[in-house]
Design an enzyme around this catalytic site. Structure first.
Site, short mmCIF file in Angstrom:
data_model
loop_
_atom_site.label_atom_id
_atom_site.label_comp_id
_atom_site.label_asym_id
_atom_site.label_seq_id
_atom_site.Cartn_x
_atom_site.Cartn_y
_atom_site.Cartn_z
N GLU A 156 0.81 -1.22 0.00
CA GLU A 156 0.00 0.00 0.00
C GLU A 156 0.85 1.27 0.00
O GLU A 156 0.43 2.30 -0.53
CB GLU A 156 -0.95 0.01 1.20
CG GLU A 156 -2.10 -1.00 1.11
CD GLU A 156 -1.69 -2.38 1.63
OE1 GLU A 156 -0.50 -2.59 1.97
OE2 GLU A 156 -2.58 -3.27 1.68
N LYS B 299 -17.75 -1.61 5.74
CA LYS B 299 -18.19 -2.59 4.74
C LYS B 299 -19.71 -2.60 4.57
O LYS B 299 -20.22 -2.77 3.45
CB LYS B 299 -17.68 -3.98 5.13
CG LYS B 299 -17.80 -4.98 4.00
CD LYS B 299 -17.06 -6.27 4.30
CE LYS B 299 -17.15 -7.23 3.13
NZ LYS B 299 -16.44 -8.50 3.42
N PHE C 267 -11.61 -7.78 13.67
CA PHE C 267 -10.49 -8.20 12.82
C PHE C 267 -10.16 -7.11 11.80
O PHE C 267 -11.05 -6.61 11.11
CB PHE C 267 -10.84 -9.51 12.10
CG PHE C 267 -9.72 -9.95 11.18
CD1 PHE C 267 -8.46 -10.27 11.67
CD2 PHE C 267 -9.92 -10.03 9.81
CE1 PHE C 267 -7.43 -10.64 10.83
CE2 PHE C 267 -8.90 -10.41 8.96
CZ PHE C 267 -7.65 -10.72 9.47
N MET D 240 23.82 10.22 2.37
CA MET D 240 23.54 11.47 3.07
C MET D 240 23.79 11.32 4.57
O MET D 240 24.27 12.26 5.22
CB MET D 240 22.10 11.91 2.80
CG MET D 240 21.80 13.33 3.22
SD MET D 240 22.94 14.52 2.48
CE MET D 240 22.00 15.06 1.06
#
Ligand SMILES: Cc1ncc(C[n+]2csc(CCOP(=O)(O)OP(=O)(O)O)c2C)c(N)n1
Ligand SMILES: [Mg+2]
Lengths: 170, 606
Positions: B63, B175, B125, B497
């Site tokens: 994601e 949902k 869940f 860096m």
């Protein structure tokens, strides 16, 4: 950068949509950006339009205060931000419930002082009073201080609510 | 009439599922592509997606990649990037990208699944308090608890994401809401009751600003990402204003491309790794015109030494950006393009009325600037064998210079700063980098998003080997969708860096900044189905770059560069612009420039 100018205290009124999470947004903004909250009150003030009014007392340098207002105004559900301290005269009040547990002389003295402060005993038993007092934050502080040696047991305060004087509307 | 409109009427009011409403709203908002990853809570949306053709779904591999891809898509097109993830871990994995988009003002709508409303708060869940977690990570977020609000919330989310100062918006979708049914409603025409960003500048503020500008003797235009967000017209207005006034122009990391790099008025990027000329011009100016930049600490250096003798104009669409870090003399709230056009009109009016800008002063200011330019601050020690990272980028720039379709993304680190210094952007929306948050792992998925939007363009992720590993899984997405993305790794085997800071600030104690056992990037590329190329000697660089471009497939280039090269110029944290450290080739470097060791005050800054 901000330390240069003196710290000021401001009372800010914020008109917001009364929706879940709005208080978290406002409080999160203050904590996330390190601004002070001296007091904060909120309740629905217009049921038809689902508007709530938040009154927040805060302090900071001029630059920080301007930031606080701009940041509040940036929140999507915020309709208006009004700096009551800056915008002109306003009245500010707080309500406190003060429980005093004492006997004898102390009890009499507590009642006498309450009378002077125009505090109402809204609950009493043989050994206790609950006083209701409204006024400026300073007045309530003074009252609580005087009650301290007279059996002060518990305090519950609302925090400041405020409104501009005169015909001016938010 | 009535017969003609009747069918659409019934169509619009017939109840459809929440999932269908979501997709219909996306289509109505002009969305073409969604970057997403499925899971239990969003299955109804995936089911609806399966049954339509209007929206294309790009299946990422994590994601985090979805949000950065949407950012690349958004930044390179000016459209809203759309993300779809499931509840719980899907949403939490998206958080870094959301904060990244927030910091860099990128318009994103992120749809997150949520457990059904009756389970919210029960530790169900894959339940996470997504609106709670993302409240400070977004411009705004919504939890839809009543399907009747769904259409409205969807449209509002897009409006909030793209208007004003753009940013990420989360819509959390339980949902049961997705599976319920109600009628879809199109985007409302009425104004939002409380959210009304101001885009038109106050003419009085413009007049005051131009007052200062007309009288300026040592002006500078300090431009930023706000001009990119305003759209390409704003860049055109900037170019016009710059040439009308003759003012020098510098740009923040986020603003690169708003002023063509080839324009003689352009001084390059400013800030911590900005050019000598840009930073000294900022330091010495008498009038600073900030358009769409936010006085970031990477730009200002030590605040009490920042451009000490200038009067400052700051135009920003976000009033909270003004007077946040730096107190300015003339605040202008408005969209960058509108502000620039208003300034142009006002300047022309003043000149027509007889105002005389001080041409002589401006000419001597330019003379001064040219001496700074001659310092050639980006010079580096050339080599004949080992590949200097700057050389690799110089060659990439030279070889691609003639093309008009080059898009560059970056990861975060030295390579990012070198890319900002050495790649030359002639247009906005061609440069995608994680500026505000500095998110390693941004560049690869962002390049993927750019390539989705511009299938035939040359999209290069200028990368470091450490950053690349943070979202390497997206190579699999890139292969699946046949995206010819080029991952150009400047492999120094160090978190360069970090190593540079350790060298300068921590006695060269290279604590945990070296990576042992790095993968063989050529084989890794091949394992994913990409082409892998490697250069280890200077003489191989051109051939590798040419092949990378010629191959019409995804390519990973392992450019094995000097491990110890540092990025200069550098204004150490807590130092002023005129306390810049220049590279080892500068004749005065080390003596006149870097003012001894970095102050303790500076050490605490990042
Ligand atoms: C997610 C994340 N973690 C840590 C950092 C701190 N950080 C900044 S640059 C850098 C090193 C990057 O190394 P590399 O990708 O190899 O680039 P180089 O500097 O070597 O060019 C690190 C660890 C960061 N910016 N982002
Ligand atoms: Mg590296």
């Amino acid at each position: 950068m901000n330390q240069a100018s003196p710290i000021q205290r401001r009372t800010i009124a914020v008109l917001v949509d009364n929706e879940p999470g709005i208080l978290a947004r406002v409080v999160g903004l203050f904590s996330g950006r390190g601004y002070n909250i001296e007091s904060l009150t909120v309740a629905e003030t217009d049921a038809d339009k689902h508007l709530s009014r938040i009154t927040v007392v805060t302090s900071g340098s001029e630059m920080v205060i301007e930031q606080i207002k701009a940041q509040l105004d940036r929140l999507v559900p915020v309709h208006r931000v009004s700096d009551l301290t800056q915008e002109g005269p306003h009245v500010a009040r707080e309500l406190a419930l003060v429980k005093v547990i004492s006997k004898g002389n102390d009890r009499v003295e507590a009642l006498r002082i309450a009378d002077i402060f125009r505090a109402k005993a809204i609950d009493s038993t043989i050994g206790s009073f609950v006083f209701e007092i409204t006024g400026s934050g300073e007045k309530i502080n003074a009252f609580i201080e005087l009650m301290a040696p007279l059996g002060l047991a518990e305090v519950s305060r609302t925090g400041i609510v405020a409104i501009a004087r005169g015909e001016k509307r938010m | 009439m009535s017969t003609a409109s009747a069918p659409t009427q019934t169509q619009d009011t017939a109840p459809i599922t929440g999932a269908e409403i979501v997709l219909k709203a996306l289509v109505d908002q002009g969305v073409e592509v969604i970057f997403g990853y499925p899971g239990g809570a969003v299955l109804p949306i995936y089911d609806a997606l399966f049954q339509q053709n209007a929206l294309r779904h790009i299946l990422v591999r994590a994601e985090a990649g979805a949000v950065h891809a949407a950012e690349g898509y958004a930044r390179s097109t000016g459209k809203v990037g759309v993300v779809l993830v499931t509840s719980g871990p899907g949403a939490t994995n998206a958080v870094t990208g959301l904060v990244d988009a927030l910091m860099d003002s990128i318009p994103i709508v992120c749809l997150t699944g949520q457990v059904p409303t009756h389970l919210i708060g029960n530790d169900a869940f894959q339940e996470a308090d997504t609106t709670g977690i993302t409240r400070p990570a977004t411009k705004h977020n919504y939890l839809v608890k009543d399907i009747k609000n769904l259409s409205k919330v969807m449209h509002e989310a897009f409006h909030v994401a793209r208007s004003g100062r753009p940013g990420p918006v989360v819509v959390d979708l339980p949902k049961d809401i997705l599976m319920g049914k109600t009628a879809y409603t199109p985007a409302p025409e009425t104004k939002h009751p409380s959210y009304r960003p101001r885009t038109e500048p106050d003419p009085r503020a413009i007049a005051q600003a131009v007052d200062l500008m007309v009288k300026a003797k040592k002006p500078i235009l300090y431009t930023g990402g706000g001009i990119v967000n305003s759209g390409p017209e704003a860049s055109k207005a900037l170019i016009e204003l710059a040439h009308l006034t003759g003012f020098p122009v510098t740009s923040t990391l986020m603003g690169l491309g708003v002023m063509p790099a080839a324009d003689p008025l352009f001084l390059g990027m400013l800030g911590m790794h900005g050019t000598y000329e840009a930073n000294l011009t900022m330091h010495g100016c008498d009038v600073m015109v900030n358009i769409g930049a936010r006085f970031d600490d990477r730009v200002t250096g030590r605040l009490n030494a920042f451009s000490p003798n200038s009067r400052k104009i700051h135009a920003d669409i976000d009033p909270s950006s003004i007077n946040k870090n730096v107190r300015v003399d003339i605040p202008v709230v408005g969209d960058a393009g509108n502000v620039l056009r208003a300034m142009i009109a006002e300047w022309k009016k003043r000149v027509a009325e007889g105002a005389k800008p001080d041409k002589k002063a401006l000419a001597s200011w330019w003379e001064q600037i040219e001496t700074w330019r001659k310092r050639d601050c980006l010079a580096y020690r050339k080599s004949t064998d080992i590949i200097k990272p700057q050389y690799a980028l110089e060659r990439l720039q030279a070889i691609t210079a003639a093309r008009d379709d080059v898009f560059i993304t970056t990861e975060v680190g030295q390579h990012q700063m070198w890319a900002a210094q050495f790649m030359k952007f002639q247009k906005p929306n061609r440069w995608m980098t994680s500026g505000g948050l500095g998110t390693m792992g941004y560049g690869l998925p962002a390049a993927m998003g750019v390539q989705i939007a511009h299938p035939d363009a040359l999209v290069v992720d200028v990368a470091g080997e450490a950053s690349t590993l943070m979202n390497i899984q997206e190579l699999s997405t890139i292969v699946q969708y046949r995206l010819p993305v080029k991952v150009f790794i400047l492999n120094n085997q160090y978190m360069g860096m970090v190593r540079q800071w350790q060298e300068l600030l921590h006695g060269s104690r290279y604590s945990e900044s070296y990576m042992d056992s790095l993968p063989d990037f050529v084989k890794l590329a091949e394992a994913f189905g990409c082409v892998g190329l490697r250069a280890t000697k200077l003489g191989e660089v051109d051939a590798v770059i040419n092949e990378m471009i010629a191959v019409k497939r995804p390519v990973v280039v392992d450019m094995c560069v000097d491990q110890k090269e540092n990025c200069f110029p550098m204004i150490p944290s807590g130092a002023a612009h005129n306390e810049m450290i220049l590279g080892p080739t500068d004749k005065d470097a080390g003596s006149g420039s870097g003012k001894g060791p970095i102050s303790e005050e500076g050490m605490v800054l990042v």
